[in-house]
Design an enzyme around this catalytic site. Structure first.
Site, mmCIF file in Angstrom:
data_model
loop_
_atom_site.group_PDB
_atom_site.id
_atom_site.type_symbol
_atom_site.label_atom_id
_atom_site.label_comp_id
_atom_site.label_asym_id
_atom_site.label_seq_id
_atom_site.Cartn_x
_atom_site.Cartn_y
_atom_site.Cartn_z
ATOM 1 N N ARG A 103 57.479 -20.492 78.563
ATOM 2 C CA ARG A 103 57.087 -21.909 78.577
ATOM 3 C C ARG A 103 58.233 -22.767 79.107
ATOM 4 O O ARG A 103 58.812 -23.578 78.388
ATOM 5 C CB ARG A 103 56.630 -22.329 77.194
ATOM 6 N N GLN A 108 55.037 -23.512 84.443
ATOM 7 C CA GLN A 108 53.849 -24.171 83.872
ATOM 8 C C GLN A 108 52.586 -23.868 84.654
ATOM 9 O O GLN A 108 51.509 -23.705 84.079
ATOM 10 C CB GLN A 108 54.058 -25.684 83.832
ATOM 11 N N ASP A 111 51.012 -20.633 83.600
ATOM 12 C CA ASP A 111 50.852 -20.427 82.159
ATOM 13 C C ASP A 111 49.377 -20.411 81.769
ATOM 14 O O ASP A 111 48.771 -21.430 81.458
ATOM 15 C CB ASP A 111 51.607 -21.547 81.429
ATOM 16 N N SER A 114 48.319 -21.647 78.187
ATOM 17 C CA SER A 114 48.183 -23.099 78.060
ATOM 18 C C SER A 114 46.911 -23.600 78.699
ATOM 19 O O SER A 114 46.210 -24.442 78.131
ATOM 20 C CB SER A 114 49.381 -23.814 78.697
ATOM 21 N N TYR A 207 67.004 -26.933 63.392
ATOM 22 C CA TYR A 207 65.990 -25.955 63.003
ATOM 23 C C TYR A 207 65.201 -26.454 61.798
ATOM 24 O O TYR A 207 65.701 -27.247 61.002
ATOM 25 C CB TYR A 207 66.650 -24.607 62.655
#
Lengths: 365, 365
Positions: A103, A108, A111, A114, A207
């Site tokens: 990704r 893109q 992909d 997606s 995180y």
């Protein structure tokens, strides 16, 4: 492969063979393809191909019928299909897995996960709406107004955001929820409210941190309220190759409004909701749970159109002057290559195959 | 009857009995009704009622169990149900037929056909969308744009206009067609183009005139083009008690795009499209034809909410100080009264019953 993409593929230097009636389910009869030859059996189709393009992971027999050294581009889910990966390795196939496209912005346009998720998300509120005893938009009639329905989308990836967009188009009051607070703005840009649990999940170094027991209870309480308030819920949490996480428990389902609908896009991985039956539409207490499988195939024409272009873009990046030039220092090739020249190149897939092989040996011993 | 309308009905002076589980299909469990008694059998339920409210035409046995002189408000379709009308007449029931509410502004709030049509029209594009291999809105993805679908609605009454509204919400390119040119503006106000056949149907005195053969051919040609161009067609032409007119012929179906969908709201009357199977979803050449029956029951909660209010408004207009006062000079009562005091009061229904009776006599003789 769609008729519109065939000439663009040919321009890369390819001559193209299709399986007979391959496009029929996606509204493309063989007759609408130009400059394409057709074969009936998969064996005959792949035996002299330098490049084999597919959607679903191929059968072992198809791999064995391929030329040694050929290139395969397809969804593979190698960790879940160890015998397929062994066959690809043994046949010295270079296999690029479409589900492993990274990704990153350069990739893109390749992909496929997606692009298919965008279609799946569009379809989910429609599936919900035809299973609901009430309408989504506010409607003003001579006898008074009907209130707009509330739609809650849980999981704001590509599918979730697309679902919010359709539900909003249909006039529903929309809400989105995701553990990643950065999705709030995306939901809001689609006219939705973001469900704020009041607990900040960000830990040190950016995180997500572990919640305390109190925080978990608090988050659950807030979500329970929004779940009970919804006329339609769409859940979209999937972890490739693993069981889908449960986002809605049986007691949360039991507390929902009579006639409410859950569309569980996690059904493929077992479901995001207690009570989901993958592939079925079931009544669970007051609600209806829809657990659709392989939604893109319900939108076959557009799903094919996007997938064909995803594949074209991947091929265009590795074909130079009519020849395939695989550069394993290229991030996209490095990420998607499952097998090449007799080796399994993907770490996670190799481990899965080794585990599978050693389990088999033990069973045989 | 919905829980929200019960207290408003009680305020008119009524005490209310419901059939057990009557509201269950519309999400209303018995427990959510306040100040209501429940009966299990239809006989027990109606035997001491002064007013009986229903949706579908009642069974003969229910009529025979009613008190002589009681008031019945329901859909009746008397011309199609002559034995029911005979039973109502013989039992001296005053029966008001909801399908006969006149379309005058004072009666709009009682007009159940219109309120149900608004719901049916909303639902039609959703039914079409879940049966289409492509999406309705334009969608921009990383791999290029998908074009918006074209939706053609034929017949621009309440259902047709509501269908145009939903299709427009969903991002489709919408077109409407109706033989009545005055519907053009209504379609346009909903974002749709009006299909202009270029033939003016207005004759002398404001009435529609007969088309010449040339004009008929021309109109058909223009429509054929729009039909062939559409990704979804919704047809809404119904003539109560008669066969629905055919708007799309088999050869027009055959010329449509692969994967296109027709939602035939005329299915109840046999269908507006050659190939429609009422109650089924079928493939016909390149297209899918959806022929839904009783769409309001799919939207049972909102359909009940609107119908209960329609009935409440009708009753409110005939109850004065807690007593029913029927004024047959009132346009609404005059139009809807099918039977009263042992007589059939509606001209068309009386003729149908007489024809039925004389046919039966002949058969018996």
């Amino acid at each position: 492969m769609t008729p519109a993409v065939v000439p663009r593929l040919a321009r890369l230097g390819a001559s193209i063979s299709l399986e007979k009636d391959a496009g029929l389910g996606a509204t493309f009869a063989d007759g609408v393809y130009k400059d394409v030859s057709f074969s009936s059996g998969v064996g005959a189709l792949v035996s002299d191909a330098d490049v084999v393009l597919a959607v679903q992971p191929p059968a072992i027999e198809a791999v064995e019928a391929m030329k040694a050294g050929a290139l395969l581009v397809s969804f593979l889910y190698g960790a879940a299909n160890p015998t397929l990966v062994e066959a690809l390795r043994d046949r010295k196939i270079t296999a690029l897995a479409m589900e492993l496209i990274p990704r990153i912005s350069r990739a893109q346009s390749m992909d496929a996960l997606s692009s298919q998720a965008a279609l799946t998300g569009y379809y989910a509120p429609l599936l919900g709406a035809v299973n609901m005893p009430r309408i989504l938009p506010m409607m003003t009639t001579a006898v008074g107004s009907l209130r707009a329905a509330k739609v809650l989308v849980m999981g704001l990836g590509v599918a979730g955001l697309s679902a919010l967009a359709t539900a909003h188009r249909l006039g529903a009051i929309t809400e989105g929820y995701d553990v990643r607070p950065e999705t709030a703005e995306q939901a809001q840009s689609l006219g939705a409210k973001f469900v704020d649990t009041g607990v900040d999940a960000r830990g040190e170094g950016g995180y997500a941190r572990e919640f305390t027991a109190d925080e978990k209870n608090h988050v659950r309480g807030v979500l329970s309220q929004h779940i009970a308030d919804a006329d339609m819920i769409i859940t979209t949490a999937a972890v490739p190759g693993r069981r889908a996480p449960v986002l809605i428990s049986a007691d949360q389902v039991a507390a929902m409004k009579p006639g409410a609908v859950i569309v569980d896009l996690g059904a493929e991985g077992g479901g995001n909701c207690e009570g989901t039956k993958p592939g079925e539409t079931v009544r669970a207490g007051p609600v209806t749970i829809v657990g659709p499988l392989d939604v893109p195939s319900a939108l076959s024409e557009h799903a094919s159109e996007l997938y064909a272009k995803n594949i074209l873009n991947l091929l265009a990046s590795i074909v130079k002057n009519g020849a395939i030039k695989l550069d394993f220092s290229d991030e996209v090739i490095a990420a998607t290559a499952v097998s090449h020249n007799g080796e399994i190149r993907n770490e996670a897939v190799r481990k899965a195959v080794e585990t599978y092989a050693s389990t088999n040996e033990k069973a045989a011993g």
